[in-house]
Design an enzyme around this catalytic site. Structure first.
Site, short mmCIF file in Angstrom:
data_model
loop_
_atom_site.label_atom_id
_atom_site.label_comp_id
_atom_site.label_asym_id
_atom_site.label_seq_id
_atom_site.Cartn_x
_atom_site.Cartn_y
_atom_site.Cartn_z
N LYS A 63 -1.65 -1.36 -15.41
CA LYS A 63 -0.39 -1.06 -14.73
C LYS A 63 0.13 0.27 -15.21
O LYS A 63 -0.18 0.69 -16.33
CB LYS A 63 0.63 -2.16 -15.04
CG LYS A 63 1.88 -2.13 -14.20
CD LYS A 63 1.65 -2.57 -12.77
CE LYS A 63 2.34 -3.84 -12.43
NZ LYS A 63 1.91 -4.54 -11.28
N1 GLU Z 1 1.27 -4.11 -7.49
C1 GLU Z 1 0.59 -5.27 -6.97
C2 GLU Z 1 0.57 -6.37 -8.01
O1 GLU Z 1 1.36 -6.38 -8.94
C3 GLU Z 1 -0.78 -4.93 -6.42
C4 GLU Z 1 -1.75 -4.41 -7.42
C5 GLU Z 1 -3.07 -3.96 -6.79
O2 GLU Z 1 -3.26 -4.16 -5.62
O3 GLU Z 1 -3.87 -3.40 -7.54
O4 GLU Z 1 -0.16 -7.31 -7.88
#
Ligand code: GLU
Length: 425
Positions: free
Chosen positions: A111
């Site tokens: 993240k």
């Molecule tokens: N931001 C989204 C999540 O927290 C999608 C992450 C992604 O598709 O890599 O799951």
């Protein structure tokens, strides 16, 4: 377990660690694996000097954390929010590891984000910020290294700036370096709605498992961004009654049901994509706090972490909570809600439709395929419903809460991968 447990002053990270250690202890995970999985593999902080429109220079802080790459490339979004910090990215990165593992897709977790208020930035400032961020994290991202995606306050436009910067720096087109791109630039039909569609699949499966007819079931959706608006849309199309919606401009309560299509159109046409000014006959305007306390069958918090906390948990009247956001229920609130008999479908199960959809986009990018929206959705739905039932059944047969069940299933797959790959040298 004889490891010295890590703790953090950051609530989200402390909660992530507590949940991990609790599940690791229950499954008897070896100490070495506990040590490995309680830390991120890599975390970087970058400073981002941006020429602002008024000619001044501002330096923003950005982060990217790769919690695990045991199952495959790190995967997870990057967000723009004033509260973004390293610990938060670490916590959310670990949640991505468990989410990808539970979903059965071949990714680790990561993240990132930038501490900024996107509402204060012009389009061109946002573009420079995103491109500078891409350049600074370039050494650690790639189709087979780390694949970012949209998260809070980022979407298709930010993803395409990111992909374009990386591609130009590398002198080759690299569409799979990021997912959540616009359909015109190697994005995937269905990706925008995927998280909300997955949340609605979990709500439906939950209602059916509890013998509550979907038609007429009363649902509150907190947060009307990408996740909440689509969850509301799909639930209302399935015949459920959306009795409340909200965003930063407040809560909107309609006991006979919100006209979701109208709310959707309102937000699409609003300059800041907000519900502000939304109206329909019989609509009551409440605060964002009050909407959580409305009578309903299901409450789906789809905004930010900590929305349901020790202060308001006791006032919740819904029977079930489906976590569309990441970390919307604090551990104290979780305890209070459980003692009230409220069942919670945890975030990394409920909102996994987004990353499963990202996986589909990446697969198409690597192979040069372009699926139809039906192909995409028809692959997503069975995965979501299977995953829901896996966790639901585990929780029933082992007599544990769904969150614990999800952690136990997810940690096992990652731990097995770390074990079989072994430590390097
Ligand atoms: N931001 C989204 C999540 O927290 C999608 C992450 C992604 O598709 O890599 O799951």
């Amino acid at each position: 377990m004889s490891v010295v447990k890590r703790t953090s002053k950051n609530v989200l990270l402390d909660t992530a660690l507590e949940n991990f250690y609790g599940a690791a202890e229950e499954m008897g995970l070896e100490d070495g694996l506990v040590e490995i999985l309680s830390r991120p593999e890599r975390a970087i902080c970058v400073s981002l000097p941006i020429a602002m429109d008024d000619g001044s220079i501002r330096v923003f802080e950005g982060y990217r954390v790769q919690h695990s790459t045991a199952l495959g490339p790190a995967k997870g979004g990057f967000r723009y929010h004033p509260d973004v910090n390293l610990e938060e990215c670490e916590a959310l990165g670990s949640l991505m590891t468990w989410k990808c593992s539970l979903s059965g897709i071949p990714y680790g977790g990561g993240k990132g984000g930038i501490a900024c208020d996107p509402l204060e930035l012009s389009m061109s400032e946002k573009e420079r910020l995103t491109r500078t961020f891409a350049a600074r994290v370039a050494p650690i991202v790639g189709e087979w290294e780390d694949v970012p995606a949209p998260d809070v306050n980022t979407g298709a436009q930010e993803m395409v700036w990111f992909m374009d910067t990386i591609s130009k720096m590398r002198g080759k087109f690299e569409p799979g370096v990021v997912t959540g791109k616009p359909i015109s630039i190697w994005g995937s039909k269905g990706r925008t709605a995927a998280t909300g569609l997955g949340v609605s699949a979990c709500i439906k499966e939950l209602l059916v498992a509890q013998n509550i007819p979907v038609k007429g079931a009363r649902i509150i959706i907190q947060g009307f961004g990408n996740v909440g608006s689509y969850a509301a849309k799909f639930m209302s199309e399935a015949g459920a009654k959306i009795v409340g919606i909200s965003d930063v401009t407040g809560g909107y309560h309609a006991p006979d049901g919100i006209d979701v299509k109208r709310a959707f159109d309102h937000v699409t046409n609003h300059p800041k994509k907000m519900l502000e000014g939304f109206s329909q006959p019989g609509l009551k305007q409440l605060s964002g706090e009050e909407i959580l306390e409305v009578e309903a069958d299901v409450l789906a918090p789809c905004a930010l972490e900590g929305a349901v906390n020790a202060k308001n948990a006791g006032k919740i009247k819904a029977k079930y909570i489906v976590e569309g956001a990441n970390g919307p229920v604090t551990p104290e609130a979780d305890e209070i809600l459980s003692s009230m008999g409220i069942v919670i479908v945890p975030d990394f199960l409920a909102n996994s439709g987004g990353v499963i959809g990202s996986y589909f986009e990446w697969v198409q990018n690597l192979g040069g395929y372009f699926w139809t929206e039906d192909e995409y959705n028809n692959r997503l739905m069975p995965i979501m419903t299977d995953n829901f039932h896996r966790v639901w059944n585990y929780s029933k047969t082992h007599g544990v809460k769904m969150r614990r069940a999800a952690f136990l299933v997810a940690i096992k797959r990652v731990a097995d991968a770390v074990k079989i790959r072994g430590t390097f040298l």
